[in-house]
Design a protein around this motif. Structure first.
Motif, PDB file in Angstrom:
ATOM      1  N   ILE A 192     -50.275 -23.050 -52.415  1.00  0.00           N
ATOM      2  CA  ILE A 192     -48.996 -23.756 -52.414  1.00  0.00           C
ATOM      3  C   ILE A 192     -48.014 -22.969 -51.552  1.00  0.00           C
ATOM      4  O   ILE A 192     -47.769 -21.781 -51.793  1.00  0.00           O
ATOM      5  CB  ILE A 192     -48.435 -23.916 -53.835  1.00  0.00           C
ATOM      6  N   GLY A 193     -47.470 -23.619 -50.531  1.00  0.00           N
ATOM      7  CA  GLY A 193     -46.418 -23.013 -49.719  1.00  0.00           C
ATOM      8  C   GLY A 193     -45.076 -23.177 -50.411  1.00  0.00           C
ATOM      9  O   GLY A 193     -44.624 -24.296 -50.647  1.00  0.00           O
ATOM     10  N   LEU A 194     -44.442 -22.048 -50.791  1.00  0.00           N
ATOM     11  CA  LEU A 194     -43.179 -22.083 -51.514  1.00  0.00           C
ATOM     12  C   LEU A 194     -42.011 -22.278 -50.549  1.00  0.00           C
ATOM     13  O   LEU A 194     -42.145 -22.055 -49.338  1.00  0.00           O
ATOM     14  CB  LEU A 194     -43.003 -20.786 -52.305  1.00  0.00           C
ATOM     15  N   PRO A 195     -40.839 -22.678 -51.058  1.00  0.00           N
ATOM     16  CA  PRO A 195     -39.691 -22.916 -50.174  1.00  0.00           C
ATOM     17  C   PRO A 195     -39.275 -21.708 -49.351  1.00  0.00           C
ATOM     18  O   PRO A 195     -38.715 -21.868 -48.263  1.00  0.00           O
ATOM     19  CB  PRO A 195     -38.583 -23.331 -51.156  1.00  0.00           C
ATOM     20  N   ASP A 196     -39.524 -20.486 -49.854  1.00  0.00           N
ATOM     21  CA  ASP A 196     -39.124 -19.293 -49.106  1.00  0.00           C
ATOM     22  C   ASP A 196     -40.157 -18.855 -48.080  1.00  0.00           C
ATOM     23  O   ASP A 196     -40.007 -17.807 -47.447  1.00  0.00           O
ATOM     24  CB  ASP A 196     -38.827 -18.136 -50.065  1.00  0.00           C
ATOM     25  N   GLY A 197     -41.223 -19.636 -47.917  1.00  0.00           N
ATOM     26  CA  GLY A 197     -42.232 -19.317 -46.906  1.00  0.00           C
ATOM     27  C   GLY A 197     -43.405 -18.524 -47.425  1.00  0.00           C
ATOM     28  O   GLY A 197     -44.387 -18.344 -46.694  1.00  0.00           O
ATOM     29  N   THR A 198     -43.359 -18.057 -48.663  1.00  0.00           N
ATOM     30  CA  THR A 198     -44.488 -17.328 -49.220  1.00  0.00           C
ATOM     31  C   THR A 198     -45.513 -18.321 -49.795  1.00  0.00           C
ATOM     32  O   THR A 198     -45.238 -19.511 -49.918  1.00  0.00           O
ATOM     33  CB  THR A 198     -44.024 -16.364 -50.323  1.00  0.00           C
ATOM     34  N   LEU A 199     -46.691 -17.792 -50.134  1.00  0.00           N
ATOM     35  CA  LEU A 199     -47.774 -18.626 -50.653  1.00  0.00           C
ATOM     36  C   LEU A 199     -48.069 -18.264 -52.103  1.00  0.00           C
ATOM     37  O   LEU A 199     -48.005 -17.090 -52.484  1.00  0.00           O
ATOM     38  CB  LEU A 199     -49.041 -18.443 -49.806  1.00  0.00           C
ATOM     39  N   ARG A 218     -32.538 -25.113 -57.184  1.00  0.00           N
ATOM     40  CA  ARG A 218     -31.942 -26.236 -56.460  1.00  0.00           C
ATOM     41  C   ARG A 218     -33.078 -27.043 -55.830  1.00  0.00           C
ATOM     42  O   ARG A 218     -34.245 -26.706 -56.018  1.00  0.00           O
ATOM     43  CB  ARG A 218     -30.975 -25.728 -55.388  1.00  0.00           C
ATOM     44  N   ASP A 219     -32.740 -28.108 -55.105  1.00  0.00           N
ATOM     45  CA  ASP A 219     -33.767 -28.951 -54.496  1.00  0.00           C
ATOM     46  C   ASP A 219     -34.712 -28.097 -53.653  1.00  0.00           C
ATOM     47  O   ASP A 219     -34.271 -27.233 -52.881  1.00  0.00           O
ATOM     48  CB  ASP A 219     -33.119 -30.015 -53.608  1.00  0.00           C
ATOM     49  N   ALA A 220     -36.013 -28.321 -53.816  1.00  0.00           N
ATOM     50  CA  ALA A 220     -37.005 -27.487 -53.141  1.00  0.00           C
ATOM     51  C   ALA A 220     -38.175 -28.343 -52.671  1.00  0.00           C
ATOM     52  O   ALA A 220     -38.577 -29.287 -53.353  1.00  0.00           O
ATOM     53  CB  ALA A 220     -37.504 -26.375 -54.070  1.00  0.00           C
ATOM     54  N   THR A 221     -38.710 -28.000 -51.508  1.00  0.00           N
ATOM     55  CA  THR A 221     -39.874 -28.682 -50.936  1.00  0.00           C
ATOM     56  C   THR A 221     -41.079 -27.744 -50.984  1.00  0.00           C
ATOM     57  O   THR A 221     -40.995 -26.587 -50.551  1.00  0.00           O
ATOM     58  CB  THR A 221     -39.604 -29.117 -49.487  1.00  0.00           C
ATOM     59  N   TYR A 222     -42.197 -28.244 -51.506  1.00  0.00           N
ATOM     60  CA  TYR A 222     -43.429 -27.475 -51.617  1.00  0.00           C
ATOM     61  C   TYR A 222     -44.485 -28.090 -50.699  1.00  0.00           C
ATOM     62  O   TYR A 222     -44.515 -29.301 -50.483  1.00  0.00           O
ATOM     63  CB  TYR A 222     -43.934 -27.474 -53.063  1.00  0.00           C
ATOM     64  N   THR A 223     -45.357 -27.228 -50.171  1.00  0.00           N
ATOM     65  CA  THR A 223     -46.414 -27.664 -49.261  1.00  0.00           C
ATOM     66  C   THR A 223     -47.768 -27.305 -49.849  1.00  0.00           C
ATOM     67  O   THR A 223     -48.001 -26.142 -50.219  1.00  0.00           O
ATOM     68  CB  THR A 223     -46.263 -27.002 -47.880  1.00  0.00           C
ATOM     69  N   LEU A 224     -48.631 -28.312 -49.961  1.00  0.00           N
ATOM     70  CA  LEU A 224     -50.003 -28.084 -50.386  1.00  0.00           C
ATOM     71  C   LEU A 224     -50.841 -27.791 -49.143  1.00  0.00           C
ATOM     72  O   LEU A 224     -50.867 -28.585 -48.200  1.00  0.00           O
ATOM     73  CB  LEU A 224     -50.553 -29.314 -51.106  1.00  0.00           C
ATOM     74  N   GLN A 234     -57.566 -26.931 -41.827  1.00  0.00           N
ATOM     75  CA  GLN A 234     -56.574 -26.999 -42.874  1.00  0.00           C
ATOM     76  C   GLN A 234     -55.902 -28.381 -42.909  1.00  0.00           C
ATOM     77  O   GLN A 234     -55.770 -29.056 -41.887  1.00  0.00           O
ATOM     78  CB  GLN A 234     -55.502 -25.929 -42.690  1.00  0.00           C
ATOM     79  N   TYR A 235     -55.477 -28.749 -44.122  1.00  0.00           N
ATOM     80  CA  TYR A 235     -54.787 -30.016 -44.340  1.00  0.00           C
ATOM     81  C   TYR A 235     -53.496 -29.712 -45.093  1.00  0.00           C
ATOM     82  O   TYR A 235     -53.478 -28.863 -45.987  1.00  0.00           O
ATOM     83  CB  TYR A 235     -55.660 -30.972 -45.147  1.00  0.00           C
ATOM     84  N   PHE A 236     -52.420 -30.397 -44.720  1.00  0.00           N
ATOM     85  CA  PHE A 236     -51.105 -30.097 -45.272  1.00  0.00           C
ATOM     86  C   PHE A 236     -50.471 -31.357 -45.872  1.00  0.00           C
ATOM     87  O   PHE A 236     -50.477 -32.429 -45.252  1.00  0.00           O
ATOM     88  CB  PHE A 236     -50.167 -29.542 -44.187  1.00  0.00           C
ATOM     89  N   LEU A 237     -49.921 -31.207 -47.064  1.00  0.00           N
ATOM     90  CA  LEU A 237     -49.152 -32.259 -47.721  1.00  0.00           C
ATOM     91  C   LEU A 237     -47.903 -31.607 -48.316  1.00  0.00           C
ATOM     92  O   LEU A 237     -47.935 -30.441 -48.710  1.00  0.00           O
ATOM     93  CB  LEU A 237     -49.963 -32.928 -48.838  1.00  0.00           C
ATOM     94  N   SER A 238     -46.807 -32.343 -48.354  1.00  0.00           N
ATOM     95  CA  SER A 238     -45.575 -31.781 -48.920  1.00  0.00           C
ATOM     96  C   SER A 238     -44.952 -32.746 -49.908  1.00  0.00           C
ATOM     97  O   SER A 238     -45.165 -33.963 -49.840  1.00  0.00           O
ATOM     98  CB  SER A 238     -44.563 -31.457 -47.804  1.00  0.00           C
ATOM     99  N   THR A 239     -44.169 -32.181 -50.825  1.00  0.00           N
ATOM    100  CA  THR A 239     -43.434 -32.976 -51.801  1.00  0.00           C
ATOM    101  C   THR A 239     -42.165 -32.220 -52.166  1.00  0.00           C
ATOM    102  O   THR A 239     -42.095 -30.994 -52.007  1.00  0.00           O
ATOM    103  CB  THR A 239     -44.276 -33.263 -53.058  1.00  0.00           C
ATOM    104  N   THR A 240     -41.161 -32.939 -52.658  1.00  0.00           N
ATOM    105  CA  THR A 240     -39.855 -32.346 -52.959  1.00  0.00           C
ATOM    106  C   THR A 240     -39.495 -32.583 -54.421  1.00  0.00           C
ATOM    107  O   THR A 240     -39.732 -33.662 -54.958  1.00  0.00           O
ATOM    108  CB  THR A 240     -38.763 -32.943 -52.055  1.00  0.00           C
TER     109      THR A 240
END
Length: 439
Positions: A192-199, A218-224, A234-240
Motif C-alpha cells: 500500500i502506497g501511503l499519502p506520505d510516499g512510504t509503503l 485529513r483526506d488521504a489517497t492510498y495506492t494499491l 506492476q499494477y496500480f490502483l488508488s482510492t481516497t
C-alpha cells in the motif's frame, strides 16, 4: 479399432487452465459418438476414462465434482436418456442403456456424453480421454471391446489484474478505523502506497488497515501496488478516504474561511484577521477569554444588554451604563497621572509612587497620610498657598470661615459674616505643644 467415431467438443472452445490463488476455472466437455459406417452398429456401453490431477496431461483434479449425462438421438427411435455411472476410484464414467441390452446405432444416429462443471487442472497442455467401446455389428453377435483416444486442449489461464480497490467507508470520523479492500489473485505481491510516499506491507488477503494511531487525520489517497513475482510487472490502483473533521498540522492557507450557510467568516488581511458577518460587514467575536498584545476598537461592551460599556474618545475613556449615560468605575486599584471627575468613590487615593502620601476617607471626613502608610494611617501634611476654607462661598451675603496663610509667616483664623465684614475667629485648644519632633 472402434466401430463408432468419437469426437470431443468443449465449452469454452478452448478450456482455460485454473490458476492458483484465483477462482477455479470450469468448463463443459461433450463427447460426440457417431456412426460413420454404411451399416448399423449395435452399441452396448462406453467407459470414458478421465486423466485426474493438475498436470499438463490431466483434465481435472476432482472427478467427483463433475455432473455427467448422456442421450441417444436415433432417427427412427427419437431421443432416449442413457444411464451414466461415475467410477471415482477408476476416474471414469460408464454409459449404458438404462434397461440394459443393446442400442441399434444406424448411420446418422448419434450419442452425446455431456460432462458439466468440470474443474479444470491448473497446468495448460493436452489432456487425452480414453474411450472404451463395447459394440457388435449385429444384434445377436457378442460385443467386442475396443478403445480409442480423444484429445482436448487446455490453454494457459488469462492473467487477472487486481480490481475494485475501495474503502469500506469513504467518509470516516476516525482515520484509524479505515479498511481498504480489493479483488485480485493471491499470487501477486501487494503493498500500500501511503499519502506520505512510504509503503506499508499487506498481511491479510485482500484487505489492509493502518496501524493504531497512524490513520489519516485529513483526506488521504492510498495506492494499491500489485507486483507479479514472475515478471516484476506492476499494477496500480488508488482510492481516497475523507475524514469528517480534518486536522492540518501545518495550517491552512486561504484568503478567507467561511462558516456554514448563514454564518460569519474570517478574512485574512495584511494587518491581521477581520471577522465579518454573512453579508461582509464587521462581525462579533464571542469568547470566554481573549489574550492580545493590542486591541484597536472604538467601543467595548459587556456581554448582556444590562451591562455597561467603554468608549474610546479623543480625551480618553468614557465609562457608560447600559443606557449610554456616564457611569462608575469599580476597581481594587486604579493608577493614573491625572483624574478629572466630579466624584471619586474610593477608600484611599495615593500618589503614583509607592512612598507617596495618600488621602483616606474615614466617616468623620478626610485624613491626610504620609508615605509610610502600612494599613495604619500616619498623619501627613496639607499644603496650601493662601488658606484652608470652610466652603467655596465668597459672594456677598454668604458666610465662610478659613485659616489664612500670609506671606509674613502669620497664620490667622478669620470669619466672613453675611453683611460682608471680616473678623478674626477663635482658636480653642487644651494645650499647645511646640515640640516639632513629634511630627
Amino acid at each position: 479399432m472402434t466401430l463408432l467415431t468419437y469426437t470431443v467438443l468443449t465449452d469454452p472452445a478452448a478450456l482455460e487452465a485454473s490458476k492458483a490463488g484465483q477462482p477455479t476455472s470450469f468448463g463443459t466437455v461433450y463427447l460426440m459418438v457417431t456412426n460413420s459406417s454404411g451399416t448399423a452398429t449395435h452399441w452396448t456401453k462406453n467407459e470414458v476414462k478421465v486423466p485426474i490431477g493438475n498436470g499438463a496431461e490431466h483434465l481435472t483434479p476432482d472427478i467427483s465434482l463433475v455432473t455427467a449425462s448422456a442421450e441417444f438421438h436415433g432417427q427412427q427411435t427419437g431421443v432416449q436418456s442413457l444411464d451414466v455411472q461415475i467410477q471415482s476410484a477408476a476416474g471414469s464414467f460408464q454409459v449404458t442403456k438404462s434397461s440394459g441390452g443393446k442400442v441399434r446405432f444406424a448411420p446418422g444416429d448419434y450419442l452425446v456424453v455431456k460432462l458439466e462443471d468440470v474443474p479444470i487442472a491448473e497446468t495448460a497442455g493436452l489432456a487425452v480421454l480414453s474411450v472404451h467401446e463395447s459394440a457388435a455389428k449385429t444384434q445377436t453377435a457378442k460385443p467386442s471391446n475396443s478403445v480409442t483416444a480423444v484429445p482436448l486442449v487446455k490453454t494457459a489461464p488469462k492473467f487477472v489484474a487486481p480490481s475494485n480497490f475501495r474503502p469500506d467507508q469513504a467518509l470516516v470520523d476516525d482515520g484509524d478505523a479505515i479498511v481498504l479492500r480489493w479483488d485480485g489473485p493471491d499470487d501477486l505481491a501487494y503493498t500500500i502506497g501511503l499519502p506520505d510516499g512510504t509503503l506499508a506491507s499487506v498481511t491479510a488477503t485482500g484487505e489492509w488497515r493502518p496501524d493504531p494511531k497512524t490513520g489519516p487525520k485529513r483526506d488521504a489517497t492510498y495506492t494499491l501496488i500489485a507486483t507479479d513475482p514472475a515478471t516484476t510487472r506492476q499494477y496500480f490502483l488508488s482510492t481516497t478516504v475523507q475524514v469528517v473533521e480534518p486536522t492540518f498540522d501545518k495550517g491552512i492557507r486561504a484568503a478567507r474561511v467561511h462558516g456554514l450557510s448563514g454564518t460569519g467568516r474570517l478574512e485574512f488581511t495584511p494587518a491581521g484577521v477581520r471577522v465579518t458577518d454573512p453579508v461582509g460587514s464587521d462581525g462579533e467575536v464571542a469568547a470566554a477569554k481573549v489574550g492580545a498584545t493590542l486591541v484597536t476598537t472604538q467601543k467595548v461592551t459587556g456581554p448582556w444588554a444590562s451591562t455597561g460599556a467603554l468608549t474610546f474618545g479623543a480625551n480618553g475613556i468614557l465609562v457608560s451604563n447600559n443606557s449610554g449615560s456616564e457611569s462608575t468605575v469599580t476597581a481594587d486599584k486604579v493608577e493614573a497621572n491625572r483624574v478629572a471627575t466630579e466624584l471619586v468613590n474610593a477608600a484611599r487615593v495615593q500618589g503614583p509612587g509607592s512612598h507617596d502620601g495618600s488621602i483616606t476617607f474615614p466617616q468623620s471626613g478626610i485624613q491626610v497620610c504620609n508615605g509610610a502608610f502600612d494599613n495604619t494611617p500616619r498623619y501627613g501634611y496639607v499644603f496650601a498657598e493662601s488658606g484652608i476654607y470652610q466652603n467655596q462661598s465668597f459672594t456677598a451675603g454668604s458666610e465662610n470661615r478659613w485659616i489664612d496663610l500670609t506671606d509674613g509667616g502669620e497664620v490667622s483664623v478669620k470669619q466672613r459674616h453675611a453683611d460682608g465684614t471680616t473678623t478674626y475667629g477663635t482658636i480653642k485648644v487644651s494645650r499647645v505643644d511646640t515640640d516639632y519632633a513629634r511630627w
